[in-house]
Design an enzyme around this catalytic site. Structure first.
Site, PDB file in Angstrom:
ATOM      1  N   ALA A 296       0.849  -1.191   0.000  1.00  0.00           N
ATOM      2  CA  ALA A 296       0.000   0.000   0.000  1.00  0.00           C
ATOM      3  C   ALA A 296       0.884   1.240   0.000  1.00  0.00           C
ATOM      4  O   ALA A 296       2.004   1.216   0.521  1.00  0.00           O
ATOM      5  CB  ALA A 296      -0.886  -0.009   1.238  1.00  0.00           C
TER       6      ALA A 296
ATOM      7  N   GLY B 289       0.432  -5.091   0.828  1.00  0.00           N
ATOM      8  CA  GLY B 289      -0.620  -5.218  -0.187  1.00  0.00           C
ATOM      9  C   GLY B 289      -0.148  -5.890  -1.470  1.00  0.00           C
ATOM     10  O   GLY B 289      -0.950  -6.507  -2.167  1.00  0.00           O
TER      11      GLY B 289
ATOM     12  N   GLU C 195      -0.391  -9.425  -0.737  1.00  0.00           N
ATOM     13  CA  GLU C 195      -1.821  -9.767  -0.640  1.00  0.00           C
ATOM     14  C   GLU C 195      -2.461  -9.879  -2.028  1.00  0.00           C
ATOM     15  O   GLU C 195      -3.334 -10.717  -2.251  1.00  0.00           O
ATOM     16  CB  GLU C 195      -2.542  -8.715   0.219  1.00  0.00           C
ATOM     17  CG  GLU C 195      -2.140  -8.829   1.695  1.00  0.00           C
ATOM     18  CD  GLU C 195      -2.661  -7.674   2.526  1.00  0.00           C
ATOM     19  OE1 GLU C 195      -2.307  -6.512   2.205  1.00  0.00           O
ATOM     20  OE2 GLU C 195      -3.415  -7.918   3.475  1.00  0.00           O
TER      21      GLU C 195
ATOM     22  N   GLU D 196       3.637  -5.078   7.764  1.00  0.00           N
ATOM     23  CA  GLU D 196       2.764  -4.060   8.362  1.00  0.00           C
ATOM     24  C   GLU D 196       3.071  -3.813   9.829  1.00  0.00           C
ATOM     25  O   GLU D 196       2.969  -2.696  10.324  1.00  0.00           O
ATOM     26  CB  GLU D 196       1.284  -4.484   8.206  1.00  0.00           C
ATOM     27  CG  GLU D 196       0.722  -4.314   6.801  1.00  0.00           C
ATOM     28  CD  GLU D 196       0.977  -5.481   5.876  1.00  0.00           C
ATOM     29  OE1 GLU D 196       1.830  -6.352   6.186  1.00  0.00           O
ATOM     30  OE2 GLU D 196       0.322  -5.530   4.818  1.00  0.00           O
TER      31      GLU D 196
HETATM   32  N1  DAK Z   1       4.467   3.318  -0.390  1.00  0.00           N
HETATM   33  C1  DAK Z   1       4.860   4.490  -0.956  1.00  0.00           C
HETATM   34  N2  DAK Z   1       6.066   4.679  -1.540  1.00  0.00           N
HETATM   35  C2  DAK Z   1       6.920   3.642  -1.543  1.00  0.00           C
HETATM   36  C3  DAK Z   1       6.582   2.382  -0.975  1.00  0.00           C
HETATM   37  C4  DAK Z   1       5.280   2.247  -0.382  1.00  0.00           C
HETATM   38  N3  DAK Z   1       4.845   1.087   0.136  1.00  0.00           N
HETATM   39  N4  DAK Z   1       7.642   1.549  -1.124  1.00  0.00           N
HETATM   40  C5  DAK Z   1       8.603   2.265  -1.763  1.00  0.00           C
HETATM   41  N5  DAK Z   1       8.169   3.516  -2.028  1.00  0.00           N
HETATM   42  C6  DAK Z   1       8.902   4.587  -2.699  1.00  0.00           C
HETATM   43  C7  DAK Z   1       9.965   5.169  -1.784  1.00  0.00           C
HETATM   44  O1  DAK Z   1       9.408   6.147  -0.927  1.00  0.00           O
HETATM   45  C8  DAK Z   1      10.902   5.764  -2.826  1.00  0.00           C
HETATM   46  O2  DAK Z   1      10.366   6.988  -3.284  1.00  0.00           O
HETATM   47  P1  DAK Z   1      11.267   8.347  -3.279  1.00  0.00           P
HETATM   48  O3  DAK Z   1      11.735   8.490  -1.889  1.00  0.00           O
HETATM   49  O4  DAK Z   1      12.379   8.026  -4.254  1.00  0.00           O
HETATM   50  O5  DAK Z   1      10.311   9.398  -3.748  1.00  0.00           O
HETATM   51  C9  DAK Z   1      10.840   4.777  -3.991  1.00  0.00           C
HETATM   52  O6  DAK Z   1       9.611   4.053  -3.802  1.00  0.00           O
HETATM   53  C10 DAK Z   1      11.993   3.778  -3.978  1.00  0.00           C
HETATM   54  O7  DAK Z   1      12.008   3.156  -2.702  1.00  0.00           O
HETATM   55  P2  DAK Z   1      13.346   3.020  -1.824  1.00  0.00           P
HETATM   56  O8  DAK Z   1      14.265   4.164  -2.097  1.00  0.00           O
HETATM   57  O9  DAK Z   1      12.921   2.799  -0.416  1.00  0.00           O
HETATM   58  O10 DAK Z   1      13.973   1.699  -2.474  1.00  0.00           O
HETATM   59  P3  DAK Z   1      14.945   0.659  -1.773  1.00  0.00           P
HETATM   60  O11 DAK Z   1      15.401  -0.229  -2.838  1.00  0.00           O
HETATM   61  O12 DAK Z   1      15.980   1.360  -0.936  1.00  0.00           O
HETATM   62  O13 DAK Z   1      14.023  -0.152  -0.747  1.00  0.00           O
HETATM   63  C11 DAK Z   1      12.026  -1.399  -0.097  1.00  0.00           C
HETATM   64  C12 DAK Z   1      13.032  -0.992  -1.233  1.00  0.00           C
HETATM   65  C13 DAK Z   1      10.910  -2.183  -0.752  1.00  0.00           C
HETATM   66  C14 DAK Z   1      12.782  -2.307   0.884  1.00  0.00           C
HETATM   67  C15 DAK Z   1      11.534  -0.107   0.613  1.00  0.00           C
HETATM   68  O14 DAK Z   1      11.065   0.808  -0.398  1.00  0.00           O
HETATM   69  C16 DAK Z   1      10.416  -0.396   1.575  1.00  0.00           C
HETATM   70  O15 DAK Z   1      10.619  -0.895   2.673  1.00  0.00           O
HETATM   71  N6  DAK Z   1       9.157  -0.037   1.170  1.00  0.00           N
HETATM   72  C17 DAK Z   1       7.993  -0.160   2.020  1.00  0.00           C
HETATM   73  C18 DAK Z   1       7.567  -1.614   2.114  1.00  0.00           C
HETATM   74  C19 DAK Z   1       6.381  -1.779   3.047  1.00  0.00           C
HETATM   75  O16 DAK Z   1       6.448  -1.577   4.252  1.00  0.00           O
HETATM   76  N7  DAK Z   1       5.248  -2.147   2.475  1.00  0.00           N
HETATM   77  C20 DAK Z   1       4.089  -2.546   3.205  1.00  0.00           C
HETATM   78  C21 DAK Z   1       3.226  -1.392   3.387  1.00  0.00           C
HETATM   79  S1  DAK Z   1       1.822  -1.782   4.445  1.00  0.00           S
HETATM   80  C22 DAK Z   1      -5.139  -0.686   5.560  1.00  0.00           C
HETATM   81  C23 DAK Z   1      -4.466  -1.380   6.536  1.00  0.00           C
HETATM   82  C24 DAK Z   1      -3.186  -1.860   6.297  1.00  0.00           C
HETATM   83  C25 DAK Z   1      -2.583  -1.626   5.092  1.00  0.00           C
HETATM   84  C26 DAK Z   1      -3.270  -0.967   4.095  1.00  0.00           C
HETATM   85  C27 DAK Z   1      -4.556  -0.484   4.327  1.00  0.00           C
HETATM   86  N8  DAK Z   1      -6.389  -0.092   5.806  1.00  0.00           N
HETATM   87  C28 DAK Z   1      -7.086  -0.367   7.037  1.00  0.00           C
HETATM   88  C29 DAK Z   1      -6.965   0.822   4.863  1.00  0.00           C
HETATM   89  C30 DAK Z   1      -1.212  -2.037   4.886  1.00  0.00           C
HETATM   90  C31 DAK Z   1      -0.761  -2.308   3.726  1.00  0.00           C
HETATM   91  C32 DAK Z   1       0.659  -2.356   3.370  1.00  0.00           C
HETATM   92  O17 DAK Z   1       0.939  -2.756   2.290  1.00  0.00           O
END
Ligand code: DAK
Length: 255
Positions: free
Chosen positions: A62, A107, A110, A130
């Site tokens: 997400a 997500g 998922e 998460e």
């Molecule tokens: N969201 C937004 N932007 C993201 C992103 C994300 N999930 N993942 C990466 N990006 C963006 C980064 O901010 C960066 O953008 P800039 O800073 O360059 O503008 C660009 O993508 C490149 O990312 P990195 O520079 O971080 O790249 P790396 O290779 O260094 O790292 C990484 C890759 C995948 C390890 C890292 O980007 C990372 O940890 N990303 C986040 C992964 C994560 O935590 N995903 C899970 C999110 S939680 C809900 C309840 C729960 C949820 C949703 C809804 N409701 C009740 C409505 C939860 C859902 C989830 O998915």
């Protein structure tokens, strides 16, 4: 377009195309995925292949930036939207193959879990992180992951948020196979192992197996008896069994 829907041979191909944000799922993108799935349902595609644009990610989850500062009713609507769209994928009339070509977190995983099959490239890294954000999965992960890998492994992945490599994902049954080369080609090659069979009968098989995870065995056996009997009513069952007797290759008509 951040969600591209195309056609390759007999397949629909959905590509998440926001590589600058590692194909993170905004709510708009989730809605667009829903519309794309509706298009696939109306099309002649024999399977849906899903992958992410770029070389780094299938989908990093997400859009974390968009999730902040929303009131609770908006959060609930967000979870319900993600769940509804991914459930639509899960119950799509044709099978789907998610080719996880890099990161699949939150997500993103998922979305892959709602697909019928998951393939992973060697560099794939998957997880439900998460918990590290003070959250739990909201788009079906708590329900689909234990059905795929079992309760203990699902709880470990969700409670530690740890990253699982492609090799481990294959070992625990989270992905069907590790694949090489072009992700879409790999997805198509995998899908061709079943898409030559009767589409309605493939649908019966998917329905029966899906229900196995939700109902007690006696009820599941009734479902199996009904669906396997229904399969006998198709032209394809008549053709398949005749082809066996006549020692020739069956020619199915999807009916
Ligand atoms: N969201 C937004 N932007 C993201 C992103 C994300 N999930 N993942 C990466 N990006 C963006 C980064 O901010 C960066 O953008 P800039 O800073 O360059 O503008 C660009 O993508 C490149 O990312 P990195 O520079 O971080 O790249 P790396 O290779 O260094 O790292 C990484 C890759 C995948 C390890 C890292 O980007 C990372 O940890 N990303 C986040 C992964 C994560 O935590 N995903 C899970 C999110 S939680 C809900 C309840 C729960 C949820 C949703 C809804 N409701 C009740 C409505 C939860 C859902 C989830 O998915």
């Amino acid at each position: 377009m951040a969600v591209e829907l195309g056609t390759r041979d007999e397949f629909a191909v959905l590509t998440l195309n926001r590589p600058e944000a590692l194909n993170a799922l905004s709510f708009k993108i989730i809605e667009d995925i829903g519309r794309a799935i509706d298009e696939v349902a109306k099309s002649k595609a024999r399977a849906l292949i899903i992958t992410g644009a770029g070389t780094k990610a299938f989908c990093a989850g997400a859009d974390i930036k968009e999730l902040r500062n929303r009131d609770l009713s908006a959060q609930k609507r967000g979870a319900e939207l993600g769940q509804a769209v991914f459930s639509k994928l899960d119950t799509l009339s044709v099978a789907s193959v998610a080719v996880i070509n890099g990161y699949a977190f939150g997500g993103g995983l998922e979305l892959a879990l709602a697909s019928t099959f998951r393939l992973a490239t060697k560099n794939a890294k998957v997880g439900l992180p998460e918990i590290k954000l003070g959250l739990i999965p909201g788009y079906g992960g708590t329900q689909r992951l234990p059905r795929v890998v079992g309760e203990a492994r699902a709880l470990e992945m969700i409670m530690t948020g740890r990253t699982v490599t492609a090799e481990e994902a294959e070992r625990i049954g989270l992905v069907n196979r590790i694949v090489d080369g072009d992700p879409v080609e790999a997805g198509m090659a995998f899908a061709r192992e079943f898409t030559g069979f009767s589409l309605p009968v493939l649908g019966f098989a998917r329905s029966a197996v899906k229900r196995a995870l939700d109902v007690p065995v006696p009820e599941g056996l009734k479902i199996e008896a009904d669906l396997s009997t229904l399969a006998f009513q198709t032209k394809d069952a008549a053709e398949g069994t005749a082809a066996f007797e006549e020692k020739r290759r069956a020619s199915f008509v999807d009916g």
